[in-house]
Enzyme design. Sequence first.
Site, PDB file in Angstrom:
ATOM      1  N   TYR A 105       1.851  57.299 -86.939  1.00 45.78           N
ATOM      2  CA  TYR A 105       2.400  58.405 -86.157  1.00 45.78           C
ATOM      3  C   TYR A 105       3.804  58.733 -86.663  1.00 45.78           C
ATOM      4  O   TYR A 105       4.763  58.013 -86.384  1.00 45.78           O
ATOM      5  CB  TYR A 105       2.437  58.006 -84.678  1.00 45.78           C
ATOM      6  CG  TYR A 105       2.558  59.172 -83.707  1.00 45.78           C
ATOM      7  CD1 TYR A 105       2.666  60.484 -84.139  1.00 45.78           C
ATOM      8  CD2 TYR A 105       2.541  58.948 -82.335  1.00 45.78           C
ATOM      9  CE1 TYR A 105       2.752  61.538 -83.250  1.00 45.78           C
ATOM     10  CE2 TYR A 105       2.636  59.987 -81.426  1.00 45.78           C
ATOM     11  CZ  TYR A 105       2.743  61.283 -81.888  1.00 45.78           C
ATOM     12  OH  TYR A 105       2.831  62.324 -81.001  1.00 45.78           O
ATOM     13  N   LYS A 145      -0.586  61.085 -88.469  1.00 45.71           N
ATOM     14  CA  LYS A 145      -0.463  61.968 -87.310  1.00 45.71           C
ATOM     15  C   LYS A 145       0.943  62.545 -87.305  1.00 45.71           C
ATOM     16  O   LYS A 145       1.931  61.811 -87.211  1.00 45.71           O
ATOM     17  CB  LYS A 145      -0.734  61.202 -86.009  1.00 45.71           C
ATOM     18  CG  LYS A 145      -0.756  62.100 -84.780  1.00 45.71           C
ATOM     19  CD  LYS A 145      -0.945  61.303 -83.504  1.00 45.71           C
ATOM     20  CE  LYS A 145      -0.931  62.258 -82.304  1.00 45.71           C
ATOM     21  NZ  LYS A 145      -0.798  61.546 -81.029  1.00 45.71           N
TER      22      LYS A 145
END
Length: 306
Positions: free
Chosen positions: A142, A168
Site C-alpha cells: 500500500y 495499491k
Amino acid sequence: MGSYTRIENALRDGLLSFPVTDMDENGQFNAKTFTDRLESFVSYGVSSVFVAGGTGEFFSLSREEYKQIVEITAKTINGRIPTVSSVGRSIPEAIEFAKMAEVAGIDALLLMPPYLTECAKSGVMEYAKAIMQNTKLPVIYYNRANGILSAEQIQKLADACPNFIALKDGTGNMEEINTTIKTIGDRLVYIGGVPTAEIISEAYLSIGVNTYSSAVFNFVPKLAVHFYKSLRAGDKEKVNLIIKEFFIPFIQLRSKRQGYAVSLIKAGTTLIGESAGNVRFPLEMPSEDEVAELQRIIDKAEELIN
C-alpha cells in the site's frame, strides 16, 4: 509464481470490497454481524474481500481480534473468492500477523505503511522487504502516507521479493503512478486506493488501473457495483451523473474532518439497518447534522440506481 494466478486475476478485474470491522454497543468486536457482512459482500459478486484494512480500522485492532477476523473470514468465504488481510505496525508484529493469516487460510496480505511519523524511504523499502521475505503469502504493497516508495524503489522491492504481486496506490499522484506502471510493467498488478477512489477512477482506468478499493460498498453496495460496471462499460454519461450526484457530495462531507473516510462508512451502515457500531478513538463519529446529510446522500444513491 503460478500459485498467485487466482489472486492476481481477481485484483486485475472486478470490484474490490473492504468491509468495516463490526463492533457491538460496548465497542467490542462483533463476530456475528461481521460474518453476516461478509456473506452479504459475496452475494454482490465482488472479486475479492479485504478485511482488517484501512476501512476496517486495522491499527485499532488487538492481536486477538485480528486472529478472529482472519479465521472468520477464511471460514465464511471458504474459497469462493480470494481473501486479503492487512499487516503492518512493527516488523515483528507484521510477521506474526502474517503467520496468523497464513494459518487461518487467507489468500494474500495488504502491507500497510509503518505508523512512524517520519522515516527515510530507504528504511521503508527495507521494512517492506523484511516483511515480504518472512511470509509465504503473496503481498500487496500500500503506497500511501509515510510509506510512499518511488518507481525505482518499487522495482528493487519487486526484484527482491517474488511474492510482491501488486501495488495499491494511495497517493492519487497520477504522474508518479503512471511512471511506476510504465517502468515496472505487468510484473505487478495496480490497484486504486485513495479514499473514495471512485472520484478518480476514470483517470486510473486511462493508465491501466482497472479496479480500486470501494469503501462506500459497505452502505451503498448496489450503487458501488452499478458505478463500477458503468465505468468498465464506458458509459460516461452514467459515470458522470453518479460522480456529480453522489460521490462529490459524499467527498465534500468526508472532507469536513480527518478520519471521516472511515467514520462516515460506519455511520452509513447504521443508516441502512446493518450497523457495524462506532469507530474507535482516535477516530470520531459524525455529528447528527452530518449523519442527516449522509442520509440525504444515501437517498440520492437509490434514485441513481432506479
